[in-house]
Design an enzyme around this catalytic site. Sequence first.
Site, short mmCIF file in Angstrom:
data_model
loop_
_atom_site.label_atom_id
_atom_site.label_comp_id
_atom_site.label_asym_id
_atom_site.label_seq_id
_atom_site.Cartn_x
_atom_site.Cartn_y
_atom_site.Cartn_z
NE ARG A 178 -9.92 7.51 6.79
CZ ARG A 178 -8.94 8.31 6.42
NH1 ARG A 178 -8.95 9.58 6.77
NH2 ARG A 178 -7.93 7.86 5.70
CD GLU B 222 -2.69 1.32 2.55
OE1 GLU B 222 -2.45 0.56 3.50
OE2 GLU B 222 -3.58 2.17 2.57
N GLY C 103 -9.00 6.87 2.02
CA GLY C 103 -8.09 8.00 2.21
C GLY C 103 -8.69 9.34 2.61
CE LYS D 55 -5.98 -0.13 1.89
NZ LYS D 55 -6.69 -0.70 3.03
#
Length: 343
Positions: A295, A177, A262, A219
């Site tokens: 999130r 990632e 993000g 990712k």
Amino acid sequence: MDRTLLSATAKALVAPGKGLLAADESAGTCAKRFAAAGVADSEEMRRTYREMLFTTPAMKSTISGVILHDETIRQQHSSGQSFADYLNSIGVIPGIKVDGGTRDLAMAPGELVTDGLDGLQKRMKEYFAMGARFAKWRAVITIGEAIPTSRCIWANAHALARYAAICQEANIIPVVEPEVLLDGDHSIDRCFDVTEAMLRTMMSQLADNKVSIEHTILKASMVLSGKDAKNRASQAEVGARTVEVLKRTIPAAMPGIVFLSGGQSDIDSAAHLNEMNKPGVREGNPWPLTFSYSRALHFAALKVWRGKPENYKAAQNAFAHRCKMNSLAAKGKWTIESESAAK
Ligand code: 13P
């Protein structure tokens, strides 16, 4: 290296219409998110919160794997079963975040490098024994006036590659990632250029470190205008530029690509993923593209839960809704109307 096991894991992680649930927030990040939602933070509250997510029925049809924190992989479901065993029992693959977080890169103001390679070979064996079949390492790239420097990009790419080789040696799929942060007022073009440089350097480091691309999952962060930019790019442009940078840098041999959210809104996270999977686009993608959100999958549920048992079911419903919306987006079947129709 057990290629059969690694191939089976990678394929299952990017199964059609499924994605990853990132539930690997550190105790520090949890404390901040809990405080924002008015939840008292403790180890037991973090366990209860994760159990609330993992026992949501929609998990089975929409989530292929869960990224766990070290604390959580050592915790149990109320039945006494370990969370890793519980997830396996519902057909969800347990994964583990193994990086040690970021620290300042020496002699590089404003730039970060990720810690965690020391002792990783030993820890990886322990995680495999506990049931983890994939892992995550997050590198952070900040966009600023004179950053990122090529030294920062190289240091992070090298660490990602060293980590990925250690994973594969332990028969664990590495999720690599390299997150290009949304912070700043930069244009989408600048984000594109930085993402391209990072991905190119990472692919070169993966090759130099004998990492098998066929057994690695990327990712990625999406190609976006900075969050404080004046004229932010449209959803269609974000989808198109993200696919463009991935096609330019990531070989077709990669079994799949997942995205982090993000700090994007829940709707943007679903809409952008949908743009990349919609008919007319998806046929041209050499790899499945899906979500690996934290999130954008469960912050809404946390705000509904607020740590209160009477909100448990409503919070599961809020989480299920985001799971279903992102599953639709992974199939290119999400519309803004589905947000209200499915509730
Ligand atoms: P967000 O979706 O909240 O960005 O988190 C994904 C993640 O795993 C970051 O490492």
